[in-house]
Design a protein around this motif. Sequence first.
Motif, PDB file in Angstrom:
ATOM      1  N   GLY A  73     -11.786  39.731  30.280  1.00  0.00           N
ATOM      2  CA  GLY A  73     -10.618  38.862  30.191  1.00  0.00           C
ATOM      3  C   GLY A  73     -10.283  38.229  31.520  1.00  0.00           C
ATOM      4  O   GLY A  73      -9.965  37.034  31.596  1.00  0.00           O
ATOM      5  N   ASP A  74     -10.362  39.010  32.592  1.00  0.00           N
ATOM      6  CA  ASP A  74     -10.090  38.470  33.935  1.00  0.00           C
ATOM      7  C   ASP A  74     -11.039  37.328  34.277  1.00  0.00           C
ATOM      8  O   ASP A  74     -10.633  36.290  34.803  1.00  0.00           O
ATOM      9  CB  ASP A  74     -10.241  39.585  34.983  1.00  0.00           C
ATOM     10  N   LEU A  77     -10.302  34.149  32.131  1.00  0.00           N
ATOM     11  CA  LEU A  77      -9.073  33.441  32.493  1.00  0.00           C
ATOM     12  C   LEU A  77      -9.173  32.725  33.842  1.00  0.00           C
ATOM     13  O   LEU A  77      -8.355  31.857  34.137  1.00  0.00           O
ATOM     14  CB  LEU A  77      -7.888  34.413  32.504  1.00  0.00           C
ATOM     15  N   VAL A  80     -10.018  29.108  32.754  1.00  0.00           N
ATOM     16  CA  VAL A  80      -9.242  28.612  31.620  1.00  0.00           C
ATOM     17  C   VAL A  80      -9.055  27.098  31.670  1.00  0.00           C
ATOM     18  O   VAL A  80      -8.881  26.447  30.625  1.00  0.00           O
ATOM     19  CB  VAL A  80      -7.880  29.336  31.556  1.00  0.00           C
ATOM     20  N   PHE A  87      -9.204  30.298  27.086  1.00  0.00           N
ATOM     21  CA  PHE A  87      -7.961  31.079  27.075  1.00  0.00           C
ATOM     22  C   PHE A  87      -7.906  31.970  25.833  1.00  0.00           C
ATOM     23  O   PHE A  87      -7.525  33.145  25.916  1.00  0.00           O
ATOM     24  CB  PHE A  87      -6.740  30.165  27.114  1.00  0.00           C
ATOM     25  N   GLY A  90     -10.191  34.848  26.292  1.00  0.00           N
ATOM     26  CA  GLY A  90      -9.578  35.798  27.210  1.00  0.00           C
ATOM     27  C   GLY A  90      -8.515  36.623  26.527  1.00  0.00           C
ATOM     28  O   GLY A  90      -8.386  37.834  26.764  1.00  0.00           O
ATOM     29  N   LYS A 191       2.797  29.635  30.621  1.00  0.00           N
ATOM     30  CA  LYS A 191       1.854  28.761  29.906  1.00  0.00           C
ATOM     31  C   LYS A 191       2.512  27.988  28.775  1.00  0.00           C
ATOM     32  O   LYS A 191       2.215  26.804  28.558  1.00  0.00           O
ATOM     33  CB  LYS A 191       0.683  29.586  29.346  1.00  0.00           C
TER      34      LYS A 191
END
Length: 224
Positions: A73-74, A77, A80, A87, A90, A191
């Motif tokens: 996930g890191d 992102l 992104v 996104f 992630g 976001k």
Amino acid sequence: MLTNTEKQFCILFFIIVLTELLTGQTESLQNVHYLAKPAIVISLIFLFIKTSQHLSKSIKGLTLAALAFSLLGDILLMFVNKSEHIFTLGLVAFLLAHIMYILIFLKHRNIKITPFGFIAVLLIYTSYLFNFLREGLGDMLIPVIVYMVVILTMSTAAYLRKGKVNIVSYGLVFLGALCFMASDSILALNKFYQTIPWSNISIMLTYAIAQYLIIIGILKLKGD
């Protein structure tokens, strides 16, 4: 409370997180940022592998899976801006990480505890947060709702460990779960609602603290 290894790691972890916070704000240092951000979870993986011999195979496997999904996930992102689909991927990676943590925490669920009061507090908080987010979610409405349900479940599972594990493990994991919620809340507001000043710092700081507390808390389990 901390072993010598954990104390030494704490210094290293602080340096990694500080490097990420500084380089994440400086465009000319983006190459360092691309190394420092994943290094946060990578360092926790190495610590866990080195110091988790006393834990059961299932807890070790689930924890490493949670960290692996977090690392994915890191990495996703960080890119992104290339595509909105990144996104979403992630989000899925972190959702899977939360599910791994849920499975770990539920292994020590105290069935004598009724979580309804705690869940009510979480629902009030989530409803208030969602009130700010809903107009900006668009096609992400369902994925975000699913993610919110999962992270609330993760926090509840952390709460339900009370009385079944030692107080140090319980306190660290529970505080870590709350920090994870804080990090994701700031990210969502930034976001989908409006830009928050210094959001990158607040998101990454609460996220790093969350992962650190959860992993140290799991390591503090005795003879499991």
